[in-house]
Design a protein around this motif. Structure first.
Motif, PDB file in Angstrom:
ATOM      1  N   LEU A  27      15.024 -48.734  -4.392  1.00 34.12           N
ATOM      2  CA  LEU A  27      15.858 -47.547  -4.597  1.00 34.12           C
ATOM      3  C   LEU A  27      16.996 -47.929  -5.531  1.00 34.12           C
ATOM      4  CD1 LEU A  27      16.200 -46.170  -0.952  1.00 34.12           C
ATOM      5  CD2 LEU A  27      14.998 -45.051  -2.834  1.00 34.12           C
ATOM      6  N   THR A  28      17.399 -46.997  -6.376  1.00 30.19           N
ATOM      7  CA  THR A  28      18.504 -47.240  -7.292  1.00 30.19           C
ATOM      8  C   THR A  28      19.728 -46.484  -6.803  1.00 30.19           C
ATOM      9  OG1 THR A  28      17.000 -47.523  -9.159  1.00 30.19           O
ATOM     10  CG2 THR A  28      19.302 -47.047  -9.675  1.00 30.19           C
ATOM     11  N   VAL A  29      20.806 -47.232  -6.608  1.00 31.77           N
ATOM     12  CA  VAL A  29      22.045 -46.666  -6.076  1.00 31.77           C
ATOM     13  C   VAL A  29      23.137 -46.798  -7.131  1.00 31.77           C
ATOM     14  CG1 VAL A  29      23.814 -46.846  -4.284  1.00 31.77           C
ATOM     15  CG2 VAL A  29      21.403 -47.221  -3.710  1.00 31.77           C
ATOM     16  N   GLU A  41      26.544 -56.255   0.692  1.00 34.36           N
ATOM     17  CA  GLU A  41      26.187 -56.787   2.014  1.00 34.36           C
ATOM     18  C   GLU A  41      25.423 -55.752   2.835  1.00 34.36           C
ATOM     19  OE1 GLU A  41      28.329 -58.761   5.950  1.00 34.36           O
ATOM     20  OE2 GLU A  41      29.259 -59.031   3.971  1.00 34.36           O
ATOM     21  N   VAL A  42      25.836 -54.506   2.751  1.00 30.74           N
ATOM     22  CA  VAL A  42      25.105 -53.442   3.432  1.00 30.74           C
ATOM     23  C   VAL A  42      23.678 -53.354   2.906  1.00 30.74           C
ATOM     24  CG1 VAL A  42      24.954 -50.930   3.734  1.00 30.74           C
ATOM     25  CG2 VAL A  42      27.143 -52.088   4.031  1.00 30.74           C
ATOM     26  N   ASP A  43      23.530 -53.422   1.598  1.00 33.63           N
ATOM     27  CA  ASP A  43      22.203 -53.323   0.980  1.00 33.63           C
ATOM     28  C   ASP A  43      21.306 -54.487   1.392  1.00 33.63           C
ATOM     29  OD1 ASP A  43      23.030 -51.028  -0.234  1.00 33.63           O
ATOM     30  OD2 ASP A  43      23.294 -51.896  -2.229  1.00 33.63           O
ATOM     31  N   ALA A  44      21.880 -55.683   1.476  1.00 34.18           N
ATOM     32  CA  ALA A  44      21.095 -56.851   1.914  1.00 34.18           C
ATOM     33  C   ALA A  44      20.594 -56.655   3.341  1.00 34.18           C
ATOM     34  CB  ALA A  44      21.929 -58.119   1.799  1.00 34.18           C
ATOM     35  N   ALA A  45      21.453 -56.093   4.180  1.00 32.52           N
ATOM     36  CA  ALA A  45      21.056 -55.834   5.571  1.00 32.52           C
ATOM     37  C   ALA A  45      19.952 -54.781   5.622  1.00 32.52           C
ATOM     38  CB  ALA A  45      22.264 -55.378   6.384  1.00 32.52           C
ATOM     39  N   ARG A  53      13.941 -52.860  -1.588  1.00 34.02           N
ATOM     40  CA  ARG A  53      14.967 -53.494  -2.408  1.00 34.02           C
ATOM     41  C   ARG A  53      15.917 -52.431  -2.969  1.00 34.02           C
ATOM     42  NH1 ARG A  53      15.043 -55.171  -7.985  1.00 34.02           N
ATOM     43  NH2 ARG A  53      13.033 -54.117  -8.195  1.00 34.02           N
ATOM     44  N   ILE A  54      17.201 -52.746  -2.961  1.00 31.53           N
ATOM     45  CA  ILE A  54      18.202 -51.827  -3.510  1.00 31.53           C
ATOM     46  C   ILE A  54      18.702 -52.381  -4.846  1.00 31.53           C
ATOM     47  CG2 ILE A  54      20.416 -50.688  -3.165  1.00 31.53           C
ATOM     48  CD1 ILE A  54      18.209 -49.807  -1.224  1.00 31.53           C
ATOM     49  N   VAL A  55      18.596 -51.569  -5.867  1.00 28.95           N
ATOM     50  CA  VAL A  55      19.127 -51.922  -7.179  1.00 28.95           C
ATOM     51  C   VAL A  55      20.422 -51.125  -7.352  1.00 28.95           C
ATOM     52  CG1 VAL A  55      18.717 -51.943  -9.662  1.00 28.95           C
ATOM     53  CG2 VAL A  55      16.804 -52.289  -8.071  1.00 28.95           C
ATOM     54  N   ALA A  56      21.546 -51.821  -7.308  1.00 29.29           N
ATOM     55  CA  ALA A  56      22.841 -51.147  -7.347  1.00 29.29           C
ATOM     56  C   ALA A  56      23.474 -51.255  -8.732  1.00 29.29           C
ATOM     57  CB  ALA A  56      23.784 -51.727  -6.297  1.00 29.29           C
ATOM     58  N   SER A  57      24.024 -50.150  -9.194  1.00 29.39           N
ATOM     59  CA  SER A  57      24.748 -50.116 -10.451  1.00 29.39           C
ATOM     60  C   SER A  57      26.170 -49.677 -10.152  1.00 29.39           C
ATOM     61  CB  SER A  57      24.081 -49.141 -11.424  1.00 29.39           C
ATOM     62  OG  SER A  57      24.787 -49.065 -12.645  1.00 29.39           O
ATOM     63  N   TYR A  58      27.146 -50.527 -10.495  1.00 28.50           N
ATOM     64  CA  TYR A  58      28.542 -50.247 -10.168  1.00 28.50           C
ATOM     65  C   TYR A  58      29.343 -49.923 -11.423  1.00 28.50           C
ATOM     66  CZ  TYR A  58      27.376 -52.457  -5.707  1.00 28.50           C
ATOM     67  OH  TYR A  58      26.803 -52.768  -4.503  1.00 28.50           O
ATOM     68  N   ARG A 227      13.835 -40.412  -4.587  1.00 30.20           N
ATOM     69  CA  ARG A 227      12.566 -40.660  -3.905  1.00 30.20           C
ATOM     70  C   ARG A 227      12.744 -40.464  -2.397  1.00 30.20           C
ATOM     71  NH1 ARG A 227      11.694 -46.178  -7.212  1.00 30.20           N
ATOM     72  NH2 ARG A 227      13.951 -45.894  -7.340  1.00 30.20           N
ATOM     73  N   PRO A 228      11.642 -40.205  -1.680  1.00 26.89           N
ATOM     74  CA  PRO A 228      11.749 -39.910  -0.243  1.00 26.89           C
ATOM     75  C   PRO A 228      12.454 -40.996   0.569  1.00 26.89           C
ATOM     76  CG  PRO A 228       9.556 -39.380  -1.058  1.00 26.89           C
ATOM     77  CD  PRO A 228      10.260 -40.077  -2.181  1.00 26.89           C
ATOM     78  N   GLN A 229      12.329 -42.271   0.125  1.00 24.50           N
ATOM     79  CA  GLN A 229      12.947 -43.373   0.870  1.00 24.50           C
ATOM     80  C   GLN A 229      14.472 -43.267   0.920  1.00 24.50           C
ATOM     81  OE1 GLN A 229      10.719 -43.556  -1.632  1.00 24.50           O
ATOM     82  NE2 GLN A 229       9.605 -45.497  -1.620  1.00 24.50           N
ATOM     83  N   ALA A 230      15.043 -42.460   0.033  1.00 25.34           N
ATOM     84  CA  ALA A 230      16.505 -42.336   0.004  1.00 25.34           C
ATOM     85  C   ALA A 230      17.052 -41.803   1.326  1.00 25.34           C
ATOM     86  CB  ALA A 230      16.929 -41.424  -1.145  1.00 25.34           C
ATOM     87  N   ALA A 231      16.284 -40.981   2.009  1.00 22.72           N
ATOM     88  CA  ALA A 231      16.751 -40.416   3.281  1.00 22.72           C
ATOM     89  C   ALA A 231      16.982 -41.519   4.315  1.00 22.72           C
ATOM     90  CB  ALA A 231      15.734 -39.403   3.803  1.00 22.72           C
ATOM     91  N   GLU A 232      16.092 -42.494   4.356  1.00 22.03           N
ATOM     92  CA  GLU A 232      16.250 -43.600   5.305  1.00 22.03           C
ATOM     93  C   GLU A 232      17.447 -44.466   4.937  1.00 22.03           C
ATOM     94  OE1 GLU A 232      12.644 -45.797   5.654  1.00 22.03           O
ATOM     95  OE2 GLU A 232      11.467 -44.082   6.340  1.00 22.03           O
ATOM     96  N   TYR A 233      17.655 -44.661   3.650  1.00 23.27           N
ATOM     97  CA  TYR A 233      18.794 -45.459   3.198  1.00 23.27           C
ATOM     98  C   TYR A 233      20.110 -44.777   3.572  1.00 23.27           C
ATOM     99  CZ  TYR A 233      22.082 -47.724   0.005  1.00 23.27           C
ATOM    100  OH  TYR A 233      23.169 -48.383  -0.530  1.00 23.27           O
TER     101      TYR A 233
END
Length: 259
Positions: A27-29, A41-45, A53-58, A227-233
């Motif tokens: 998922l891309t955040v 740290e939240v994403d790793a958990a 896997r979370i791909v984060a863009s800050y 994507r649908p997985q975003a709801a769980e995240y």
């Protein structure tokens, strides 16, 4: 022949399953720069629990909202203020029913760790310009970046903005402002308390009264193309496990955690 057919069927089943097993679920955040340490740290958990896997863009919330508007592929948006989430909703790039005002924060005045400045009383009549002397005051761009907008609002209410404005160094996001102070390139900065907490090169010399600026709220939501997985995240971000991590980094949790 029957045995051969069975082997071939099993082989076909394995071949068909292989692409599913090899698929890289992610998922891309897009998240405000001030979120980085805590959200990493939240994403790793979350990845350890879900395998996703979370791909984060800050970056600054303003920049991220506009990138999403221009079609950048993001599943989740975390803004450092409600204005930029409202902007994204108005542009119809956010799935509005998924929005939650998740976290709170505060803003503080910082100086380099070795600065002689200490314990500044911030209130009406506070003279930030005099404190800065010939130096610059680092914060996010006051016209767009949430940290800068909060800083300007506070200084205007306290009567300190007009004199201090010419001394401001406007950074592209709050972490860039933090770095300027940590390197000693600016003797003062206004950042979130959570930023000051994770940067050993700075110290907090004063805290802005909560009533001197709009409440600092971090809303989170799925994008319109998520994507649908975003709801769980998003559900994980509201969990007790995420709450514990966010609070460890100094954020306040604005909702009742859900299991």
């Amino acid at each position: 022949m029957r045995r051969l057919a069975g082997l071939l069927a099993a082989f076909a089943l394995l071949c068909g399953a292989a692409p599913v097993l090899a698929q890289d679920e992610s998922l891309t955040v897009f998240a405000a720069a001030s979120m980085k340490n805590a959200l990493d740290e939240v994403d790793a958990a979350y990845t350890a629990r879900s395998g996703i896997r979370i791909v984060a863009s800050y970056a600054a919330s303003s920049a991220l909202a506009k990138q999403i508007e221009q079609g950048a592929p993001a599943d989740v948006f975390v803004s450092a203020d409600t204005d930029w989430m409202d902007y994204a909703i108005a542009k119809k790039t956010i799935n509005e029913p998924t929005r939650v005002n998740l976290l709170g924060n505060s803003i503080v005045l910082i100086a380099p760790k070795e600065s002689k400045l200490d314990k500044v009383a911030i209130g009406p009549g506070f003279d930030l310009s005099k404190l800065a002397g010939d130096g610059r005051i680092a914060t996010g761009d006051v016209k767009a970046v949430p940290s800068g907008k909060y800083a300007r609002a506070a200084l205007e209410k306290l009567g300190a903005w007009q004199a201090a404005e010419p001394k401001f160094a406007m950074a592209e996001n709050v972490r860039a402002a933090l770095t300027l102070v940590a390197r000693g390139e600016a003797p003062l900065g206004i950042v979130y308390a959570t930023d000051a907490k994770v940067e050993p090169g700075v110290k907090i010399v004063g805290a802005f009264p909560a009533d001197s600026h709009p409440a600092i709220i971090y809303p989170v939501a799925a994008t319109a193309t998520a994507r649908p997985q975003a709801a769980e995240y998003l559900a994980f971000l509201r969990s007790p496990a995420a709450k514990a991590i966010f609070e460890k980094y100094g954020f306040s949790f604005l909702i009742r955690p859900t299991s």
